[in-house]
Write an enzyme that holds these catalytic residues in place. Structure first.
Site, short mmCIF file in Angstrom:
data_model
loop_
_atom_site.label_atom_id
_atom_site.label_comp_id
_atom_site.label_asym_id
_atom_site.label_seq_id
_atom_site.Cartn_x
_atom_site.Cartn_y
_atom_site.Cartn_z
N LYS A 190 -6.90 36.03 45.05
CA LYS A 190 -6.92 36.86 46.27
C LYS A 190 -5.59 36.63 46.99
CE LYS A 190 -7.67 37.30 50.32
NZ LYS A 190 -6.66 37.84 51.25
N GLU A 266 -4.34 23.35 50.35
CA GLU A 266 -2.92 23.06 50.64
C GLU A 266 -2.64 23.75 51.97
OE1 GLU A 266 -1.04 21.13 48.83
OE2 GLU A 266 -2.37 20.97 47.10
N CYS A 301 5.65 25.95 54.84
CA CYS A 301 4.72 24.91 55.30
C CYS A 301 5.44 23.59 55.51
CB CYS A 301 3.60 24.75 54.27
SG CYS A 301 4.22 24.46 52.62
N GLU A 400 1.90 24.32 64.42
CA GLU A 400 2.76 24.94 63.42
C GLU A 400 3.13 26.34 63.91
OE1 GLU A 400 0.92 26.13 59.70
OE2 GLU A 400 2.62 25.29 58.62
P1 NAD Z 1 -4.11 32.03 56.35
O1 NAD Z 1 -4.92 30.79 56.31
O2 NAD Z 1 -4.26 32.96 57.48
O3 NAD Z 1 -4.42 32.91 55.04
C1 NAD Z 1 -4.29 32.38 53.74
C2 NAD Z 1 -5.16 33.19 52.79
O4 NAD Z 1 -6.52 33.03 53.19
C3 NAD Z 1 -4.89 34.70 52.82
O5 NAD Z 1 -5.05 35.22 51.53
C4 NAD Z 1 -5.98 35.22 53.75
O6 NAD Z 1 -6.34 36.55 53.51
C5 NAD Z 1 -7.12 34.29 53.39
N1 NAD Z 1 -8.13 34.16 54.47
C6 NAD Z 1 -7.93 34.27 55.80
N2 NAD Z 1 -9.11 34.11 56.46
C7 NAD Z 1 -10.05 33.89 55.52
C8 NAD Z 1 -11.44 33.65 55.54
N3 NAD Z 1 -12.13 33.62 56.70
N4 NAD Z 1 -12.08 33.45 54.38
C9 NAD Z 1 -11.44 33.48 53.21
N5 NAD Z 1 -10.11 33.72 53.10
C10 NAD Z 1 -9.41 33.91 54.25
O7 NAD Z 1 -2.61 31.56 56.14
P2 NAD Z 1 -1.31 32.46 56.11
O8 NAD Z 1 -1.00 32.90 57.49
O9 NAD Z 1 -1.45 33.50 55.04
O10 NAD Z 1 -0.23 31.42 55.56
C11 NAD Z 1 0.43 30.53 56.36
C12 NAD Z 1 -0.18 29.14 56.25
O11 NAD Z 1 -0.13 28.68 54.89
C13 NAD Z 1 0.60 28.12 57.05
O12 NAD Z 1 -0.30 27.32 57.77
C14 NAD Z 1 1.32 27.32 55.98
O13 NAD Z 1 1.66 26.02 56.38
C15 NAD Z 1 0.35 27.34 54.87
N6 NAD Z 1 0.99 27.01 53.60
C16 NAD Z 1 0.77 25.79 53.04
C17 NAD Z 1 1.39 25.44 51.84
C18 NAD Z 1 1.15 24.11 51.18
O14 NAD Z 1 1.42 23.99 50.01
N7 NAD Z 1 0.67 23.11 51.88
C19 NAD Z 1 2.25 26.35 51.23
C20 NAD Z 1 2.47 27.60 51.83
C21 NAD Z 1 1.83 27.92 53.02
#
Ligand code: NAD
Length: 499
Positions: A190, A266, A301, A400
């Site tokens: 997804k 992650e 991140c 963040e």
């Molecule tokens: P997000 O948590 O909003 O979304 C991530 C994914 O989860 C998307 O595909 C989104 O559609 C899905 N999602 C959102 N709400 C959901 C729910 N209720 N149920 C199931 N799926 C859901 O994050 P984002 O804004 O897309 O990405 C940024 C975040 O990702 C930052 O916090 C960043 O630090 C983190 N990140 C972490 C790493 C790592 O390796 N630690 C790497 C890249 C990004």
């Protein structure tokens, strides 16, 4: 590497955009026909329509993935065959380098320079590395009594759901798909609703490379629709999630509410980059402090977003960092010379601007940026921003931001630096700059983070695990350790009767 110069604006006008889901080896519209707009952050124009997958689509994708897993078309292929297919897939990704890079830039706003030279090669290398690794891993035999043989084996889990963010769409997908597919699982991926296009294209290239249909399925859609349906699904064995800590917490809840599927998170970070006065090359440290912060528009991140500087060098060092900022001014992402592009969408722009307001309101001193850029383009750009005189309790030091905003915090002693660095709900990464080897090791040991960078912040390789302590998640992406997330440990006891 092919060095031909392309006119990316003309390429963008003619490139093929297909936002349909990919299930059972075919492009499909959502079952109820619904779509959502895929908007380019470069100029806020609609690129295409994307399938808005919901529970019924996820059910179909999981069913297809389960059938593929059970009939063994991939899960019971010989390691040599899986390796051959994944290697071919990596080659196809590289061969489609320009197409994939353009899709990523149009969809997500990062400069074409980096999509071409970082994102596509890194995704291909990841798939290739897991292909090469998969037939070199041996299982174990336990040192049991003489009349027994105890085998300790890792086996594929079954159907793995991968839910990924928008900041490195292809790389984040590859970090999950590489180890999950190499170990024989079927996958339902997804992608983020903010950058879905490359995921479906990657899956199509996988099919062309010989990945049997049904083994890799992609369901674009919203988090609370497709994402939630996947994470709550009773027939999904594990979720590999990358995203925010807020949604990572939900992943654990979904697991508890459904089948206790394994969840590997992650999550976010607020990494401290600690500069000691004894470091001998402060110019390099300053260049890296700015470069690592502003890379990918600060939407990383592991961005070193808290810069901890020792008091006696603070003024001079901060000036050096500030002098780097103009080089990171946002430009047209389709211009090959641009190194900082657009934020992913309008809501991310609003979020970043609200943090800038909070920094000003709480008394931090904005010494660089703090404003939007390229407003005439219609897209979502923010100038590199540096706040001095931040203290570790301010909102811009605790949360963040996920944008190009650096918070500078001054410290006096080593103990104070360690305490401040660890005073965070996150624990993803940290940097330590010191020419004193004892101090560098001491501080590295004391930091509660998954990765410490000493006297650099950029080194990165697929061979090295990536992940965090505390609310930055659990489990590790990359390296052989990632196999631990996508395999179960099976023990088999055999009795050896005496003659
Ligand atoms: P997000 O948590 O909003 O979304 C991530 C994914 O989860 C998307 O595909 C989104 O559609 C899905 N999602 C959102 N709400 C959901 C729910 N209720 N149920 C199931 N799926 C859901 O994050 P984002 O804004 O897309 O990405 C940024 C975040 O990702 C930052 O916090 C960043 O630090 C983190 N990140 C972490 C790493 C790592 O390796 N630690 C790497 C890249 C990004």
């Amino acid at each position: 590497m092919d060095t031909k110069i392309l006119d990316w604006h003309s390429q963008a006008k003619t490139c093929k955009l297909d936002g349909r889901a990919f299930i059972d080896g075919r492009r499909l519209a959502a079952i109820d026909g619904k779509t959502f707009d895929c908007v380019s952050p470069i100029d806020a124009k609609i690129l295409t329509q994307v399938s808005r997958c919901q529970t019924a689509d996820v059910d179909l994708a999981v069913k297809v993935a389960r059938t593929a897993f059970n009939d063994g078309r991939w899960s019971r292929q010989s390691p040599a065959e899986r390796k051959r297919v994944l290697q071919k897939w990596a080659e196809k990704i590289l061969a489609a380098r320009e197409e994939l890079a353009l899709l990523e830039t149009l969809d997500m706003g990062k400069p074409i320079k980096w999509s071409l030279s970082v994102d596509v090669p890194a995704a291909a290398r990841c798939i290739q590395w897991y292909a090469e690794a998969l037939d070199k891993i041996y299982d174990e035999i336990a040192p049991t009594a003489h009349n027994a043989l105890a085998l300790i084996q890792r086996e594929a889990m079954g159907v793995v759901g991968c839910i990924v963010p928008w900041n490195y769409p292809m790389i984040m997908s590859a970090w999950k798909l590489g180890p999950a597919l190499a170990s024989g699982n079927s996958v339902v991926l997804k992608p983020s609703e903010k950058s879905p296009l490359t995921a479906m294209r990657l899956a199509e290239l996988g099919l062309e490379a010989g990945l049997p249909s049904g083994v890799l399925n992609v369901v674009p859609g919203f988090g609370q629709e497709a994402g939630e349906a996947l994470a709550l699904h009773m027939d999904v064995d594990a979720i590999g999630f990358t995203g925010s800590t807020r949604v990572g917490r939900k992943m654990l809840e979904y697991s508890g509410q459904s089948n206790l599927k394994r969840v590997f998170n992650e999550l976010g970070g607020k990494s401290a980059n600690i500069i000691f006065a004894d470091f001998e090359d402060l110019d390099r440290a300053a260049k890296t402090a700015a470069g690592s912060m502003f890379f990918n528009q600060g939407e990383s991140c592991n961005a070193p977003s808290r810069l901890l500087v020792q008091e006696e060098i603070a003024d001079a060092f901060i000036e050096k960092v500030a002098s780097q900022a103009p080089q990171h001014a946002p430009g047209d992402p389709l211009d090959v010379n641009t190194i900082m592009g657009a934020l992913v969408d309008e809501s991310q722009l609003r979020t970043v601007m609200s943090y800038i307001e909070a920094g000003n309101a709480q008394g931090a001193k904005c010494i660089v940026g703090g404003t939007q850029a390229r407003i005439e383009s219609g897209g979502f750009y923010v100038n590199p921003t540096i706040f001095d005189r931040v203290n570790n309790d301010m909102k811009i030091a605790r949360e963040e931001i996920f944008g190009p905003v650096l918070s500078v915090i001054r410290f006096k002693t080593e103990e104070q630096a360690i305490a401040m660095a660890n005073d965070s709900s996150y624990g993803l990464q940290a940097g330590v700059w010191s020419s004193n080897i004892n101090r560098a090791h001491r501080v590295a040991r004391a930091l509660k983070v998954g990765t410490v960078h000493v006297n650099q912040y950029d080194d990165d390789d697929i061979t090295v695990p990536f992940g965090g302590y505390k609310q930055s998640g659990n489990g590790r992406d990359k390296s052989l350790h990632a196999f631990e997330k996508y395999t179960e440990l099976k023990t088999t006891w055999l009795r050896i009767e005496a003659a």
